[in-house]
Design a protein around this motif. Structure first.
Motif, short mmCIF file in Angstrom:
data_model
loop_
_atom_site.label_atom_id
_atom_site.label_comp_id
_atom_site.label_asym_id
_atom_site.label_seq_id
_atom_site.Cartn_x
_atom_site.Cartn_y
_atom_site.Cartn_z
N TYR A 198 3.87 -3.88 -12.63
CA TYR A 198 5.15 -4.34 -12.07
C TYR A 198 5.23 -5.88 -12.05
CZ TYR A 198 2.35 -5.51 -8.04
OH TYR A 198 1.40 -6.08 -7.23
N ARG A 235 10.57 0.72 -10.07
CA ARG A 235 9.22 0.98 -9.54
C ARG A 235 9.24 2.24 -8.68
NH1 ARG A 235 7.80 -4.91 -6.93
NH2 ARG A 235 8.68 -6.08 -8.65
N PRO A 263 -1.60 -0.18 -8.36
CA PRO A 263 -0.51 -1.11 -8.70
C PRO A 263 -1.09 -2.35 -9.37
CG PRO A 263 -0.35 -0.35 -6.40
CD PRO A 263 -1.72 0.01 -6.90
N THR A 302 4.29 -4.34 -2.44
CA THR A 302 4.26 -3.24 -3.42
C THR A 302 3.08 -2.31 -3.13
OG1 THR A 302 5.32 -4.68 -5.02
CG2 THR A 302 4.25 -2.72 -5.90
N ALA A 362 3.52 1.55 -2.27
CA ALA A 362 2.85 2.59 -3.07
C ALA A 362 2.17 3.59 -2.11
CB ALA A 362 1.83 1.96 -4.01
#
Ligand code: V47
Length: 493
Positions: A270, A279, A369, A393, A397
């Motif tokens: 990402y 995402r 990630p 992120t 996740a």
């Protein structure tokens, strides 16, 4: 801080005992409070699945600390204060690649000065060094080499396995991304009919993938790494890594691997040209695939709410499985079931379908990630994600992928310093000693990117967690001098 003061107690001898130290209360550093997060927090507390729209808010709220704190709460529910690492080595067999993905600084074209392809003598040498260093895993991937025969890949796997065995080590061979598996099916001429539209094409490609995976498993393949997933979106695919397999094929490879009893990992790359919503769609597609994998293991899920999620690209309605969450308090992790730990409720013991080999079906172990690094690639003009975006992120996740047992902060790409913070915002694993890594070189690092076990343990302890050495399958590693073994009881929960 709400410290409680208690009066000093008199002991039986009449002496005054020292007062107990005031308790320390752990609170999130709530610089901004966003009350819109409350319904999400309630779902997280109950271990309920978050919707993609919940993920949108988690990405856009200014109340970052609440997002991190929720990620941490889920991570602690699953793993307490354990944080995992492993002793591993990366062995890239070749950087020669038929593709030219825009985000990639690793690939070379045949004949270029930086191109390399390792022979088996080299591989044996690396295995010897890995075994001497106590490695429990060799992670081996490479480019899509245009001319190597299929036998090179089975030789690669069996050479690693056999050389390690000859030295008394049963290390795990974790090798080949889904993209490589499809490439192997093509060069082995097992991919005929795979491009036909509809179910016929799907059946043909899954047959080819199965053919390859079965042969690699026979040669000693222990699991699949999570690479090559990038972002499951056709627009992003066509712009940044056209030529690679699309999401439906990546998911097929992992599903077939699970069916034949291999565990696999998943990644998301990402911070380049994708949108945050993309995402979230990627994460949703992964958790749907994991619902199917856990269903194969005997987990019972909850029927999906009609219309709560839109159909995902590349997915067909009939494969929609019930939603299964592992984040609900008390739900056993799949490794407990796979390794038959005593505390597993009998209702969750696997009922193996007759067509499967007599081993537990596989599942996704961890989501990794990966923040995009612009240096040296065709997308070098892009800034790449910031540290806070990486933290956010990671936490998201953890929150969205409620059926993935583990979340890995790969220290090579996140840096060890950020990985420490990530352990307290959703991640429970920082990967391993690595030694050589030439896919990304963060901050001018060279290919030699090694960290000692001592440094990994220190980083984990300093972050407030208990370091646990795990093998590839998340079993606790026990060491006795230069020998190691794994405990039948998995390390988690
Ligand atoms: O697939 C390539 C990514 C991946 C860049 O399974 C980049 O345990 C950032 O998958 N910036 C390979 N990322 C790494 C990988 C992996 C790593 C550690 C552990 C595991 C596991 C898997 O690296 C590639 C691609 O998505 N990548 N270039 C880049 N410029």
């Amino acid at each position: 801080m709400a410290a409680t003061l208690e009066s000093s107690a008199m002991t039986t001898t009449g002496a005054v005992a020292a007062p107990p130290p005031p308790p320390i209360t752990r609170v999130a550093p709530a610089l901004i409070r966003d009350d819109r997060l409350e319904p999400i927090r309630a779902k997280v507390d109950r271990g309920e699945r978050l919707a993609i729209d919940d993920g949108d808010l988690l990405f856009t709220t200014p109340d970052l600390w609440s997002v991190l704190e929720m990620g941490d709460a889920v991570r602690r529910r699953l793993h307490g204060d354990s944080a995992y690492y492993n002793i591993n080595r990366h062995l890239n067999y070749s950087n020669v690649c038929a593709l030219s993905c825009k985000f990639c600084d690793f690939y070379a074209k045949a004949g270029q000065a930086k191109a390399y392809t390792r022979d088996m003598e080299y591989v044996r040498g690396e295995v010897r060094k890995a075994v001497e260093g106590g490695a429990t895993e060799i992670h081996s991937v490479g480019g899509l080499h245009p001319t190597l025969p299929f036998s090179y890949y089975t030789d690669l796997v069996s050479t690693i396995r056999d050389e390690a065995r000859s030295l008394g080590s049963g290390l795990n061979v974790k090798a080949f991304t889904a993209v490589e598996i499809v490439h192997l099916a093509r060069i082995a001429k097992q991919y005929k009919g795979a491009s036909l539209p509809g179910p016929e094409g799907k059946t043909a490609r899954r047959a080819g993938i199965r053919w390859v995976l079965e042969r690699l498993k026979e040669a000693g393949l222990g699991s699949l790494p999570g690479g090559g997933a990038e972002v499951f979106d056709d627009r992003v695919h066509d712009e940044a890594y056209k030529g690679k397999i699309r999401s439906d094929v990546w998911l097929d490879v992992h599903e077939v691997a699970h069916e034949i009893g291999l565990n696999t990992n998943a990644t998301i790359l990402y911070g380049h040209i994708e949108q945050r919503r993309e995402r979230l769609v990627h994460m949703d597609m992964l958790r749907r695939a994991q619902d199917r994998a856990l269903g194969r293991m005997g987990y019972q899920g909850e029927a999906r709410q009609r219309g709560s999620e839109t159909a995902r690209q590349g997915e067909e309605r009939e494969v929609d499985a019930p939603a299964i969450t592992l984040t609900r308090p008390g739900t056993p992790l799949p490794e407990r079931i796979a390794f038959g730990a005593d505390s597993t409720p009998s209702s969750l013991r696997r009922s193996v379908a007759p067509s499967l080999p007599p081993s537990t079906p596989g599942y996704f172990q961890t989501i990794i990630p990966l923040p995009f690094f612009p240096d040296g690639c065709e997308l070098e003009h892009l800034p790449g994600p910031t540290g806070l975006e990486n933290l956010r992120t990671m936490a998201i996740a953890r929150l969205m992928l409620d059926n993935f047992p583990h979340v890995k902060a790969f220290w090579i790409m996140q840096t060890l310093a950020m990985a420490q913070l990530m352990l307290a915002s959703g991640a429970d694993d920082i990967d391993g000693t690595v030694v050589w890594y030439d896919i990304t070189k963060v901050g001018g690092a060279s290919t030699h990117q090694e960290v000692t076990v001592w440094s990994l343990q220190k980083a984990i302890r300093e972050a407030g967690f208990e370091p646990i050495e795990r093998d590839t399958l998340y079993r606790r590693v026990v060491r006795d001098g230069s020998r190691w073994s794994v405990q039948a009881e998995p390390s988690a929960r």
